[in-house]
Scaffold this active site. Structure first.
Site, PDB file in Angstrom:
ATOM      1  N   GLY A  93       2.761   2.511  -2.735  1.00 57.33           N
ATOM      2  CA  GLY A  93       2.792   2.930  -4.031  1.00 57.33           C
ATOM      3  C   GLY A  93       3.536   2.321  -5.164  1.00 57.33           C
ATOM      4  O   GLY A  93       3.939   2.863  -6.263  1.00 57.33           O
ATOM      5  N   LYS A  94       3.816   0.877  -4.968  1.00 58.56           N
ATOM      6  CA  LYS A  94       4.283   0.094  -6.046  1.00 58.56           C
ATOM      7  C   LYS A  94       3.580   0.311  -7.658  1.00 58.56           C
ATOM      8  O   LYS A  94       4.124   0.501  -8.485  1.00 58.56           O
ATOM      9  CB  LYS A  94       4.336  -1.326  -5.846  1.00 58.56           C
ATOM     10  CG  LYS A  94       5.386  -1.788  -4.517  1.00 58.56           C
ATOM     11  CD  LYS A  94       5.306  -3.233  -4.391  1.00 58.56           C
ATOM     12  CE  LYS A  94       4.034  -3.710  -4.100  1.00 58.56           C
ATOM     13  NZ  LYS A  94       3.464  -3.285  -2.792  1.00 58.56           N
TER      14      LYS A  94
ATOM     15  N   LYS B 277       2.668  -8.064 -13.221  1.00 58.61           N
ATOM     16  CA  LYS B 277       2.292  -8.280 -11.883  1.00 58.61           C
ATOM     17  C   LYS B 277       2.177  -9.979 -11.493  1.00 58.61           C
ATOM     18  O   LYS B 277       1.621 -10.583 -11.759  1.00 58.61           O
ATOM     19  CB  LYS B 277       0.988  -7.558 -11.429  1.00 58.61           C
ATOM     20  CG  LYS B 277       0.565  -7.893 -10.030  1.00 58.61           C
ATOM     21  CD  LYS B 277       1.051  -7.021  -9.061  1.00 58.61           C
ATOM     22  CE  LYS B 277       0.662  -7.347  -7.579  1.00 58.61           C
ATOM     23  NZ  LYS B 277       1.358  -6.325  -6.622  1.00 58.61           N
TER      24      LYS B 277
ATOM     25  N   GLU C 220       6.079  -5.162 -11.183  1.00 59.67           N
ATOM     26  CA  GLU C 220       5.502  -4.747  -9.749  1.00 59.67           C
ATOM     27  C   GLU C 220       5.543  -6.053  -8.708  1.00 59.67           C
ATOM     28  O   GLU C 220       4.959  -7.062  -9.149  1.00 59.67           O
ATOM     29  CB  GLU C 220       4.177  -4.310  -9.676  1.00 59.67           C
ATOM     30  CG  GLU C 220       3.735  -3.659  -8.414  1.00 59.67           C
ATOM     31  CD  GLU C 220       2.299  -3.333  -8.100  1.00 59.67           C
ATOM     32  OE1 GLU C 220       1.536  -3.175  -9.120  1.00 59.67           O
ATOM     33  OE2 GLU C 220       2.021  -3.444  -6.949  1.00 59.67           O
TER      34      GLU C 220
ATOM     35  N   GLY D 297       0.808  -1.145  -0.127  1.00 59.47           N
ATOM     36  CA  GLY D 297       0.023   0.163  -0.100  1.00 59.47           C
ATOM     37  C   GLY D 297       0.835   1.272  -0.005  1.00 59.47           C
ATOM     38  O   GLY D 297       0.357   2.413   0.278  1.00 59.47           O
TER      39      GLY D 297
HETATM   40  N1  LIG Z   1       0.916   9.746  -4.958  1.00 59.97           N
HETATM   41  C1  LIG Z   1      -0.437   9.320  -4.649  1.00 59.97           C
HETATM   42  N2  LIG Z   1      -1.400  10.330  -4.644  1.00 59.97           N
HETATM   43  C2  LIG Z   1      -2.753   9.785  -4.185  1.00 59.97           C
HETATM   44  N3  LIG Z   1      -2.969   8.581  -4.041  1.00 59.97           N
HETATM   45  C3  LIG Z   1      -1.927   7.644  -4.349  1.00 59.97           C
HETATM   46  C4  LIG Z   1      -0.612   8.033  -4.495  1.00 59.97           C
HETATM   47  N4  LIG Z   1      -0.020   6.838  -4.558  1.00 59.97           N
HETATM   48  C5  LIG Z   1      -0.843   5.900  -4.313  1.00 59.97           C
HETATM   49  N5  LIG Z   1      -1.952   6.217  -3.864  1.00 59.97           N
HETATM   50  C6  LIG Z   1      -3.129   5.362  -3.575  1.00 59.97           C
HETATM   51  O1  LIG Z   1      -2.793   4.457  -2.387  1.00 59.97           O
HETATM   52  C7  LIG Z   1      -3.177   3.285  -2.595  1.00 59.97           C
HETATM   53  C8  LIG Z   1      -2.120   2.350  -2.637  1.00 59.97           C
HETATM   54  O2  LIG Z   1      -0.929   2.721  -3.751  1.00 59.97           O
HETATM   55  P1  LIG Z   1      -0.490   1.385  -4.582  1.00 59.97           P
HETATM   56  O3  LIG Z   1       0.277   2.056  -5.748  1.00 59.97           O
HETATM   57  O4  LIG Z   1      -1.792   0.663  -4.835  1.00 59.97           O
HETATM   58  O5  LIG Z   1       0.451   0.517  -3.424  1.00 59.97           O
HETATM   59  P2  LIG Z   1       0.994  -0.789  -3.611  1.00 59.97           P
HETATM   60  O6  LIG Z   1       1.145  -1.183  -5.020  1.00 59.97           O
HETATM   61  O7  LIG Z   1       2.353  -0.624  -3.074  1.00 59.97           O
HETATM   62  O8  LIG Z   1       0.195  -1.544  -2.729  1.00 59.97           O
HETATM   63  C9  LIG Z   1      -3.902   3.320  -3.771  1.00 59.97           C
HETATM   64  O9  LIG Z   1      -5.326   3.458  -4.013  1.00 59.97           O
HETATM   65  C10 LIG Z   1      -3.524   4.444  -4.938  1.00 59.97           C
HETATM   66  O10 LIG Z   1      -4.510   4.940  -5.609  1.00 59.97           O
HETATM   67 MG   LIG Z   2      -0.026  -2.789  -5.820  1.00 61.89          MG
END
Ligand SMILES: Nc1ncnc2c1ncn2[C@@H]1O[C@H](COP(=O)(O)OP(=O)(O)O)[C@@H](O)[C@H]1O
Ligand SMILES: [Mg+2]
Length: 236
Positions: free
Chosen positions: A15-16, A38, A115, A13
């Site tokens: 931002g990957k 993925k 990812e 969670g």
């Molecule tokens: N820079 C950002 N601004 C707003 N929302 C973000 C941002 N980065 C991530 N999010 C939100 O946070 C959540 C987690 O990001 P995500 O990229 O899915 O993380 P991961 O892949 O590491 O689990 C998602 O719902 C995404 O839309």
């Molecule tokens: Mg992810």
């Protein structure tokens, strides 16, 4: 040697998916043929035989790829680590399906953005962690971190764990930095982490309101990523 990057993070969670998609969008805009992957997705939805991963869909749309089964070869419904989902769903984590998909993608694309799942030491199978998958893929990594209090410890643990395995760390991307009202920790963490690790900071992505993985919205991700992240350092 495969050409690509493995995007990992200090936690789930963080931002990957956003960073992987931002990179794919930016490289595509430069005219590169970018494949996305993925390898294992959990927390998928749908009641048909083909479960849908929101992460895979997001990456797939960002990169405008054509081979969905190669992007997302192994999917589980339960939102847990793959080895646990595998037990509950009585379905093996098919590592050969992942290996084949990765090999196939390299035929169609010049650069593969992979990812990860969770962080570096998330278990995919018994005795097979995300780190083992990186070893097999022979890809350099990018680490995505948050900037809040705790980021120093989380990021240093991830860097240590990567370095003892001999991984090439292209750099760290900090994600979701607040635009206003940031704390002292948020303001100083990227610099402190760079000083403590010597690892390059590739840049910081701000909190972006109009972007969302779950609803497949990109907002200004392409422009902001190209503007804020040192993509050349990832490629070289
Ligand atoms: N820079 C950002 N601004 C707003 N929302 C973000 C941002 N980065 C991530 N999010 C939100 O946070 C959540 C987690 O990001 P995500 O990229 O899915 O993380 P991961 O892949 O590491 O689990 C998602 O719902 C995404 O839309
Ligand atoms: Mg992810």
């Amino acid at each position: 040697m495969p050409r690509g990057i493995f995007v990992t993070a200090t936690d789930t969670g963080i931002g990957k998916t956003i960073v992987s998609a931002g990179l794919a969008l930016t490289l595509k805009a430069r005219g590169m043929r970018v494949g996305v992957m993925k390898p294992v997705a959990t927390g998928c939805f749908g009641d048909g035989p083909r479960l849908i991963s929101v992460d895979a869909v997001y990456l797939f749309e960002a990169a405008e790829n054509e081979y969905a089964p190669l992007t997302s070869p192994v999917r589980f419904r339960n939102p847990v680590a793959p080895n646990i989902a595998s037990i509950y769903e009585q379905k093996e984590v098919n590592l050969d399906a992942i290996r084949n998909a990765f090999r196939e993608l390299q035929k169609y694309y010049d650069f593969i953005v992979v990812e990860g799942i969770g962080g570096l030491l998330a278990p995919i199978k018994n005795n097979y962690l995300v780190a083992n998958m990186i070893q097999e893929m022979k890809l350099p990594i990018v680490i995505v971190s948050h900037v809040q209090l705790g980021a120093i410890n989380h990021t240093l643990l991830t860097v240590d764990s990567a370095l003892i395995r001999g991984f090439i760390i292209k750099g760290i991307v900090f994600n979701r930095a607040p635009l206003v009202n940031y704390s002292l920790a948020e303001m100083t963490n990227p610099r402190v982490i760079h000083e403590l690790t010597g690892i390059r900071v590739l840049g910081t992505l701000p909190e972006m309101e109009e972007l969302n993985v779950e609803s497949c919205r990109f907002g200004r991700l392409k422009e902001v990523f190209a503007d804020r992240i040192n993509v050349d350092a990832i490629l070289n």
